[in-house]
Design a protein around this motif. Structure first.
Motif, short mmCIF file in Angstrom:
data_model
loop_
_atom_site.label_atom_id
_atom_site.label_comp_id
_atom_site.label_asym_id
_atom_site.label_seq_id
_atom_site.Cartn_x
_atom_site.Cartn_y
_atom_site.Cartn_z
N GLU A 103 44.35 44.24 27.06
CA GLU A 103 44.19 44.30 28.51
C GLU A 103 42.83 43.73 28.94
O GLU A 103 42.74 42.98 29.91
N GLN A 107 42.13 40.35 31.26
CA GLN A 107 41.32 40.42 32.47
C GLN A 107 40.13 39.47 32.42
O GLN A 107 39.69 38.97 33.43
N GLY A 113 43.42 37.77 36.32
CA GLY A 113 43.96 38.60 35.25
C GLY A 113 44.19 40.05 35.59
O GLY A 113 44.80 40.78 34.82
N GLY A 114 43.74 40.52 36.76
CA GLY A 114 43.92 41.92 37.12
C GLY A 114 45.38 42.33 37.16
O GLY A 114 45.76 43.37 36.67
N SER A 117 47.09 41.85 33.48
CA SER A 117 46.73 42.78 32.40
C SER A 117 47.75 43.90 32.28
O SER A 117 48.10 44.30 31.16
#
Length: 138
Positions: A103, A107, A113-114, A117
């Motif tokens: 994760e 990110q 990437g929020g 993830s």
């Protein structure tokens, strides 16, 4: 890590931990050999409440307190337990490390990437469950 090490030490190095694992596997058999099952349940409940309180304090230092502040964490904890197997403390440790690192990598290195993830988090769990079912079918 210290809390996890302490929990591991209690569960696998003490007589109380042996009793807790025995009651978890077979309540009636534990009663037959003289373990006070109600006492073990009360102690296990107290330990779990203490761990939840510690987790709440740690989360409260990062986020604002609200009624739904722990929902995402509870969902991820449930997913980690599904991935590792119920009652497998070392498996929970390794599953949480693998999922947390993946994760964090998503990110960090994926643009935007929020949102991705969480998708990678649950994709890894899905792949683990598919692999387990495939391996178990053979």
């Amino acid at each position: 890590m210290a809390i996890l090490a302490g929990l591991y030490a209690v569960l696998y190095r003490t007589n109380l931990g042996r009793q807790m694992r025995a009651v978890a596997q077979n309540r009636r058999g534990s009663q037959l050999i003289g373990i006070n099952v109600d006492r073990v349940y009360l102690i296990a409940f107290g330990v779990s409440c203490g761990l939840a309180a510690i987790a709440g304090v740690l989360v409260a230092t990062l986020l604002f307190a609200s009624p739904t502040v722990g929902l995402v964490f509870a969902l991820k904890a449930f997913a980690i337990i599904v991935m590792a197997g119920l009652g497998n403390l070392t498996g929970v440790l390794w599953a949480s490390v693998v999922l947390g690192v993946s994760e964090a990598l998503v990110q960090t290195y994926v643009p935007g990437g929020g949102g991705w993830s969480d998708a990678v988090f649950f994709l890894l769990i899905f792949a683990t469950l598919v692999f387990r079912s495939y391996r178990g079918a053979r």
